[in-house]
Each structure stands twice: as C-alpha cells, then as structure tokens.
Design a protein around this motif. Sequence first.
Motif, PDB file in Angstrom:
ATOM      1  N   UNK A  79       0.825  -1.197   0.000  1.00  0.00           N
ATOM      2  CA  UNK A  79       0.000   0.000   0.000  1.00  0.00           C
ATOM      3  C   UNK A  79       0.863   1.251   0.000  1.00  0.00           C
ATOM      4  N   UNK A  80       0.313   2.347  -0.514  1.00  0.00           N
ATOM      5  CA  UNK A  80       0.987   3.635  -0.431  1.00  0.00           C
ATOM      6  C   UNK A  80       1.409   3.916   1.008  1.00  0.00           C
ATOM      7  N   UNK A  81       0.509   3.631   1.951  1.00  0.00           N
ATOM      8  CA  UNK A  81       0.705   4.007   3.350  1.00  0.00           C
ATOM      9  C   UNK A  81       1.384   2.934   4.200  1.00  0.00           C
ATOM     10  N   UNK A  82       2.047   1.973   3.548  1.00  0.00           N
ATOM     11  CA  UNK A  82       2.758   0.948   4.323  1.00  0.00           C
ATOM     12  C   UNK A  82       3.825   1.570   5.219  1.00  0.00           C
ATOM     13  N   UNK A  83       4.225   2.783   4.883  1.00  0.00           N
ATOM     14  CA  UNK A  83       5.319   3.451   5.592  1.00  0.00           C
ATOM     15  C   UNK A  83       5.019   3.688   7.071  1.00  0.00           C
ATOM     16  N   UNK A  84       3.759   4.017   7.406  1.00  0.00           N
ATOM     17  CA  UNK A  84       3.464   4.304   8.810  1.00  0.00           C
ATOM     18  C   UNK A  84       3.523   3.026   9.650  1.00  0.00           C
ATOM     19  N   UNK A 102       1.804  12.000   5.056  1.00  0.00           N
ATOM     20  CA  UNK A 102       1.160  13.086   4.327  1.00  0.00           C
ATOM     21  C   UNK A 102       1.510  12.944   2.849  1.00  0.00           C
ATOM     22  N   UNK A 103       0.487  12.800   2.014  1.00  0.00           N
ATOM     23  CA  UNK A 103       0.707  12.682   0.578  1.00  0.00           C
ATOM     24  C   UNK A 103       0.913  14.074  -0.017  1.00  0.00           C
ATOM     25  N   UNK A 149      12.778  11.843  13.432  1.00  0.00           N
ATOM     26  CA  UNK A 149      11.448  11.312  13.209  1.00  0.00           C
ATOM     27  C   UNK A 149      10.854  11.620  11.858  1.00  0.00           C
ATOM     28  N   UNK A 150      11.636  12.120  10.916  1.00  0.00           N
ATOM     29  CA  UNK A 150      11.117  12.504   9.599  1.00  0.00           C
ATOM     30  C   UNK A 150      11.696  11.585   8.525  1.00  0.00           C
ATOM     31  N   UNK A 163       6.628  11.139   5.959  1.00  0.00           N
ATOM     32  CA  UNK A 163       6.258  10.257   7.059  1.00  0.00           C
ATOM     33  C   UNK A 163       6.901  10.773   8.335  1.00  0.00           C
ATOM     34  N   UNK A 164       6.096  10.958   9.362  1.00  0.00           N
ATOM     35  CA  UNK A 164       6.577  11.513  10.631  1.00  0.00           C
ATOM     36  C   UNK A 164       6.249  10.539  11.754  1.00  0.00           C
TER      37      UNK A 164
END
Length: 594
Positions: free
Chosen positions: A294-299, A337-338, A365-366, A390-391
């Motif tokens: 997913x796009x948001x796998x990063x979090x 944040x996209x 954290x960034x 991603x934060x």
Amino acid sequence: MFEKLLVANRGEIAVRVMSACEELGIETVAVYSDADRNAGHVAYADEAYNIGPAPASESYLDGDAILEVADRAGADAIHPGYGFLAENADFARQVEETAGVTWVGPSSDAMEALGEKTEARTIMDEANVPIVPGTTDPVESVDEVRELGAEFGYPIAIKAEGGGGGRGMKIVRSEDEVEDALESARREGDAYFDNDSVYVEKYLENPKHVEVQILADHHGTVLHLGERDCSLQRRHQKVVEEAPSTALDGALRDEIGDAARRGVREAGYTNAGTVEFLVDDGAFYFMEVNTRIQVEHTVTEAVTGIDIVRQQLRIAADEELPFEQSDITIDGHAMEFRINAENPAAEFVPTPGRLATYDPPSGLGVRLDDAVSQGDEVSGDYDSMIAKLIVHAPTRDRCLERSRRALRHFDVAGVETTIPFHRLMLEDETFRAGEHTTKYLDQSVDEAALDDAVDRWGTAADDRAETSTESHGTTDLVVEVDGRRFDVAVAGGLPRTTAASSGAGGSDGSASGGRSGTSQQVAASDAITAEMQGTVISVPVEPGDEVARGDVVCVLEAMKMENDVVAPTAGTVAEVSVTDGDTVDMGDPLIVLE
C-alpha cells in the motif's frame, strides 16, 4: 535470494523497492515510458529500459513489453509496486508461467479471488469476518438495484467489482439516481479495471476507515502488523494516514487483527496485503483486500520497525518470516502526508509542471519517500503524487507537532501542492482530536479555509530555476541504444542548435498526444475549455443537444482522477471538438454552446 529484480512501476514506490533490493544485494532493473526518461527511479536503478509512449496503456500497463524487458535484462523476479499492474491477476499469472521469473506478491489465484469484490465478500463471510450488508453476486439491471435500495434502505453504494480507492463507486440516495449511477460505475469499472461488473451494498454514512497490514509466508505463518487509520479522505481518496487508529480500543484492536488473519488464511493468501474495514459505532465490517503493498505501508514500518518490502522479497524467495505474532509491538505514532501536485483552493485540480524549488525537510522522526529533484518535471500523464512525508514520534500529540514542524520546512515552488491543506489539517480541532470520519473533508471543511491556506502557504507556479546540465566543460546526456538507457558525460559541451536545424523528429518533450497542436488553437468565446491537461473519458453530448447549467458535457481523466466538465450556462451544443481517448491541454476547446 534473487540476483536481479525488475520493478514494474515508476516514481517513489519503484525507488522504495529498489532500496530494499540494494540492501539485500539484488541488482535492479527499471522500466520507463517516453515521459519518464529522466525520472528518479530510472536514475536509481542499475539498468533501465524504455517500454513505450507516455500513456500508461502503452507502457506501464503493457505486460508483454515488461516481460520482454525481464528476459532481455536477465531478471529473475518482478515486483509490481502499487497501481498499474500490481493487482492484475492475469499479469501475475503471466509472470508465474514464465520460466525463471518469480512474482513478488500473492499468487494469481488469491489475487483473482480477492480482487473480485463479490467473491472476496463471500470468502470473508465464510471465515466469520463481518461484512457490510449487500450482494455477493454482481447486479445486472436498474430494477435490481432499485429493489436492493428498497431492501437495505438508501443510501446504497454501487461498486465496481475490480474497483478500489473510490474509483468505480457511486453513492445513490434515491431510486431516481440509480440509472445514472449504475451507468457511471460500470463505465469507470471498465475504464480503470477492465471489468464493468458491479455490486451493491449498504452505504455507511460516517464510518472510520481502518485497515490491517498482513504478512503471510509459504510455511503457514500469517501475521498482522497492527492497523492504520485512513479516514481522512477526499472523494474516497486517502490524503493522510496514521498508525495506530484512534478509533480502536485494545479489545477491538485484537478482534480486527484476528479477523484479518482469518480472512487471508481462508483465501490461501501469501506475501504482503491489506485488509480494509469500515468501523462504525464500535463494530467493524470488511470492505476489501488490497493484494499488494500500500501507499501508506510506511506508517506501519515506522511503528513496528519492520521493513515490509524486504519481507515481501524474502517471502517470494520462499523464506520463512523471522518473527511470530507475539513479537509484533507498536512503538509510538506515525503519520503519512501525501504531497501531491494539486491545488487545494481549486477543487484539488492537478497542477503538473516543473519543480522550480524542491527542498524537503529532515530531522528527528522525519522520513521522505520520493523520486524527484529540483528542476524535475511533474508529468500530467500519471498520478499527481510528488512525495510522501512520514513523521514518527512517541505519542500522537508529539507526532502532530513534529508534523507541523516538518511541513513548515517543506519548500516547493513551481507547482501548487497539498502542503497548505496538510498544514490546515494540523490546525483543525476535529482532526487533531482524531474524531474525523471518511466524510469529514467533503462535508465539513470550509472552502474559504482552503483558499486562505493556499494564500498563506501555497506557491504560485513560476518558471525560475531553469536547470542546466553543463558544468566544468562537460554535458550530461541520456542516450538510448536499442531501448536501453545509458547516462553519458560529453566532454567539451555540445554545439547549440536551433529548432529549425534539429531535424524532423523534433524533441521528446514536444509530443502532445492525440490532439497535437490544439494547445495553440484559439478557443471560441462561447467554447467550454479544458481547465487541466488530461484525457477525454467520455462525451455524453452531441451537436443539437439542449443542456442546462451544470449538466456534464465531458469527462476528463487527469492524473488518475475523473473530472466532470459542466456547462456554465444553458444552451444548445453547436460543436463537439473532442472524442473519447483524445488528449487535451489546458485551454483547449471541448464543447461550443450557442
């Protein structure tokens, strides 16, 4: 482990996959269209090959061309990223049937079963996973949909079987809307997913969108990596994602994670995937499975410390997952944040153009996932995403403040972006409290507040920072030999030429698609013109038709978003200047009204 992997994608996700490969000692192969010759993912890869013109249908969606490159390059694995062919079971099957090449993803059979939304609902129901009331078979007629509306009660949702991300989904609030909505859902399903079958389910008015990341190997281990909250959406498109979700307590978190594991085990699913749920009033309902990264796998990576792409590669290589469910812990809070090339003050219209300034933030954290640099062109041919910010922080409150700091230092000029929108959300009390639902943006955010945010924090497009590759007597060039890309440094520079002497072939950047030259035409004063670069999806009017103010006269696709073009006043259609499939530029005439 694999020796050489082809990434069948572009942009930041291609670079993300390549970075995981680099750490594992796997060589990488990029594919690119004519529009992406100088793209970041091309420069990052060990090898790169051209696969066709700018339209995705002639390049990134051309499975045969991609497999031909895999053979030429000697790749022994293919990772699809997300989008394009990532959830195409037929392409996955092609790869599976190609000797010496491994598909990095779930099996084509599992993709096929879970990719068809009606079959996926049946599988989940059999695994005792709660589903939203609705049909498990496709619907065929307007009358059938109206009967279901009477049975479930309006509103209902008509959804494309192969859909996702809101594409191919139409909300119906009365039986009078059924016919148009059914036609539109079918058209989008056919255009985006090559499948015009649709199904119907009860539409939940104000739910939370919560999804569970899973990993499953070929040795019987099925794990979940916690959940993500993706409730902040605009027209069903996610804009901010976070982990964990504020909507779940400990007991509900355990229940939804266990349900996701049961469902994918029932489907015989392996590799990475996401099970998406709607959460409403303390209950959760299965929505769909995304059979890819997913796009948001990063979090999820941020709060678990697990490199999901690395595990995808290990699973595809038939290795066992190195941890058990009890080993998975959640550390702190993360948000993604996209950063899209869109103007929040103009209905988030795409804003392709050149990045005159691109200076992203850094610090504790960034994390930044991107594939662009200052001076790069953001093409209108593909998705509008420039980067993902991603934060991560120990708590949600600290994550909000750290995000505020990071976005304040994200400097972009040359195109409008969604940065002002994100900064506005970080001042929004409903979002800060975690009380937003999937409808919040569309129903509650004031347009004037968006206008003000863009005025305060936006960047008007400009043409400064013209970049030159010439320095110290050399010129960097990109050269293609038999479709393969090479970087070349030419000592002493190049002779300057004029457009007249450059030959009949012209430059690669001059192609304008199906309607070459139309951007230089002067539109009639009574013409309805394109407000963006895009592709014509449909033209529902013809000369002689009477239209009312607000009627849809053309549908454009721009950066993977479908945009209705409406009549600004009542009148008679005198001329239709475009047809399905045409490419148009901003200002091109579409329809002439009398």
